[in-house]
Design a protein around this motif. Structure first.
Motif, short mmCIF file in Angstrom:
data_model
loop_
_atom_site.label_atom_id
_atom_site.label_comp_id
_atom_site.label_asym_id
_atom_site.label_seq_id
_atom_site.Cartn_x
_atom_site.Cartn_y
_atom_site.Cartn_z
N VAL A 21 123.82 -5.19 99.22
CA VAL A 21 124.97 -5.45 98.26
C VAL A 21 125.92 -6.25 98.85
CG1 VAL A 21 126.33 -4.06 96.64
CG2 VAL A 21 124.04 -2.99 97.65
N SER A 26 124.79 -9.47 93.55
CA SER A 26 123.69 -8.92 94.40
C SER A 26 123.23 -7.55 93.71
CB SER A 26 123.83 -8.86 95.86
OG SER A 26 125.18 -8.66 96.16
N VAL A 27 124.08 -6.82 92.98
CA VAL A 27 123.58 -5.50 92.49
C VAL A 27 122.74 -5.97 90.95
CG1 VAL A 27 124.51 -3.53 90.99
CG2 VAL A 27 125.67 -4.30 93.27
N GLU A 30 119.30 -6.96 92.11
CA GLU A 30 118.49 -5.84 92.53
C GLU A 30 118.02 -5.19 91.31
OE1 GLU A 30 117.12 -5.31 95.54
OE2 GLU A 30 117.98 -6.97 96.44
N ALA A 99 117.65 -0.39 97.82
CA ALA A 99 118.59 -1.05 96.78
C ALA A 99 119.12 -0.13 96.05
CB ALA A 99 118.00 -2.03 95.84
N ILE A 103 123.49 0.68 96.67
CA ILE A 103 124.20 0.38 95.65
C ILE A 103 125.02 1.81 95.45
CG2 ILE A 103 124.69 0.11 93.17
CD1 ILE A 103 122.18 -1.65 93.31
N ARG A 301 118.33 -9.72 101.22
CA ARG A 301 118.39 -9.75 99.92
C ARG A 301 117.37 -10.66 99.36
NH1 ARG A 301 123.23 -10.51 101.65
NH2 ARG A 301 123.07 -12.80 101.27
#
Ligand code: ADP
Ligand code: MG
Length: 564
Positions: A21, A26-27, A30, A99, A103, A301
């Protein structure tokens, strides 16, 4: 999905470690990938405050039952792989079970999920990764993940974020990339309560047009090539769409969005000479191959991948793209300026004296359609610089220098591949006295100069005798040509250093001997130039990537005169 297990440590340790993250985008990536892995056909993304205040991703996928939901936020808990060997055959986007816990650790997270047929959904709330509350909720089958106050407990990471508008742009880009790869899934993106993206489910081309914009899509060409077990497909932007950045380049491997210098390099290689230096093509290219030929477990990632045979993939992609670009006419269309026709604008006086610089052709010459060039009727020369022709749907303006450069370059190239020797012997050899540094250049590049068609003979210390020059060219001054070529060899232009010396010499020779802007041509010469151009492999650009011709559709002209 179902059946989440915590990976054994030995398996977990083989997974590419690193920060999952990095930023709001990127959140978003995912969470959408989880929705896709869960078989969702509808994904709704909601963002507020550039993703720092709120990111919510809702889907209509498989959902999770209570046990799975509780497991899903634990590290290395995944339903997608069980053993280390599975890493070789991953077909899902996720596989490391990292992930959600990653997060959760840096936000206030809420997951609501219900499998199909469940009477009610379970909602889990976590703060900084610690479970805070569990409650039931009425919700349709599927999963909704809400992330609030991202990075609230990691101020250092917050500091590395770019401006809110830039972060939001990255979110949009993420949604676009995933949407391009999954046309059968409907996507919506809502920002501060307003809908900014709506992609209904459709086919590849519909989605491509929606993401790229219909105007851009219209100026792309189809790519489809099968090389062994490699399928290469997508859309290639015509050279005129090229941008100053690589932002509009989309690469996918097995529908996974990837950043691959190798793939980008292979595609750009195929655009060689179609674009000027510093301009980048736009494209969406999909590579599909057996999952065991590509390693997706090389980047935290999952944006980078490694192929089992880079060399083969590079060659196949580059050849496929090149073939697709060489199969279609790439005549640029003039960008029609938005002309507001007002009475005042109509009053600009025509500079009458310029009319004298139009040279018409006595006998209208028709250049018949060959290869990718449409048939044209040559009208004349404008300002000693451009040729003007009428084509089927409008008119074509040809840059005589760029066009001639292309003709001469390919002529020289053909001679080279046929094995040099094609020279014009001068009736009287020309003696050239060289600068001190240049004598060494003649010696060092003697072979390349000979391959081009020069016959040079040393004649004392700093003097050479030019006995013959490359054939098929109009060389008015052998001495000036040689000096130009030596200057080219002496210039350490970094951009060009990737080209071989022979290539640089070929280009410089074509450039030197081509007709220039301002050279008056007679009808015969104009016709010859057009016919020669029609026979080249790449008639639409010179080797600098500048266009040789631009078409102005009659429909545009009609519009200028408000006929449409
Ligand atoms: P990974 O995707 O690598 O398995 P994640 O932490 O992203 O790891 O998710 C953990 C697990 O939670 C997944 O393997 C999946 O079983 C489940 N899961 C996560 N998001 C969803 C979703 N939107 N729908 C259904 N199941 C999900
Ligand atoms: Mg995942």
């Amino acid at each position: 999905m179902g059946q989440i297990r915590v990976l054994e440590q030995a398996v977990a340790e083989r997974i590419a470690a690193g920060e999952v993250v990095e930023r709001p985008a990127s959140v978003v990536k995912e969470l959408i990938e989880n929705s896709l892995d869960a078989g969702a056909t509808q994904v709704v993304v909601e963002v507020a405050g550039a993703g720092i205040d709120l990111i919510r991703v809702g889907d209509n996928g498989s959902g999770m039952d209570a046990d799975d939901l509780r497991l899903s936020v634990r590290r290395f808990a995944t339903s997608k792989i069980a053993a280390a060997d599975d890493l070789q055959q991953v077909r899902t986007f996720g596989f490391r079970g990292e992930a959600l816990p990653s997060i959760a650790a840096v936000s206030h997270l809420e997951i609501t999920s219900a499998p199909a047929g469940a009477v009610e959904a379970l909602r889990l709330r976590l703060t900084g990764g610690t479970a805070a509350r569990e409650e039931t909720a009425g919700a349709p089958a599927g999963t909704t993940v809400t992330v609030r106050r991202l990075f609230y407990n990691t101020p250092a990471r917050r500091k590395f974020l770019k401006s809110p508008s830039r972060e939001f742009a990255l979110v949009v880009d993420t949604v676009n990339r995933l949407a391009l790869a999954h046309p059968a899934v409907a996507f919506r993106l809502i920002h501060q309560g307003g809908e900014v993206v709506r992609y209904p489910a459709g086919r590849d081309d519909d989605r491509m047009a929606a993401v790229l914009g219909p105007d851009t899509y219209e100026r792309t060409e189809a790519l489809h090539e099968v090389v062994g077990d490699l399928v290469i497909s997508g859309r290639l932007g015509r050279p005129e769409l090229a941008r100053a950045t690589r932002r509009h380049q989309y690469c996918f491997v097995n529908r996974r969005t990837v950043q691959s210098r190798m793939l980008t390099g292979a595609i750009e290689h195929a655009y060689h000479q179609l674009l000027p230096v510093g301009r980048f093509p736009i494209f969406a290219v999909f590579i599909d191959l057996s999952p065991d030929r590509v390693d997706v477990n090389v980047h935290p990632r999952k944006v980078e991948v490694r192929f089992d045979d880079d060399h083969q993939v590079f060659g196949a992609v580059s050849r496929a793209v090149r073939a697709a670009l060489r199969a279609v006419p790439l005549i640029r269309t003039a960008d029609t300026p938005q002309i507001a026709v007002t009475p005042e604008a109509g009053l600009v006086p025509l500079p009458l004296s310029d009319a004298t610089t139009f040279t018409g052709v006595a006998e209208p010459t028709v250049v018949s359609s060959t290869g990718r060039l449409p048939a044209m009727r040559l009208l004349g020369q404008l300002h000693g610089t451009y040729l003007l022709a009428q084509s089927d749907g409008g008119m074509v303006v040809i840059d005589q220098h760029a066009a001639h450069e292309r003709v001469l370059y390919e002529r020289l190239l053909r001679k080279r591949t046929r094995g040099a020797g094609d020279s014009q012997v001068l009736i009287a050899p020309v003696t050239v006295t060289l600068e001190p540094g240049d004598a060494g250049l003649v010696e060092a590049h003697g072979q390349a100069l000979a391959d081009l068609g020069f016959h040079l003979e040393p004649f004392g210390d700093r003097t050479v005798l030019i006995r013959a020059v490359p054939g098929g060219l109009d060389v008015s001054s052998p001495e000036r040509l040689l000096r130009d070529l030596l200057a080219e060899l002496a210039g350490g232009d970094r951009l060009r250093s990737a080209q071989s010396h022979l290539e640089r010499l070929t280009i410089a020779t074509a450039c030197h001997t081509a007709v220039r802007a301002g050279d008056r041509l007679n009808g015969e010469q104009m016709a010859m130039l057009l016919r020669d151009l029609a026979e080249t492999d790449d008639p639409f650009t010179c080797f600098h990537g500048r266009p040789t011709m631009i078409t102005i559709p009659l429909t545009d002209v009609d519009r200028w005169f408000l006929r449409k």
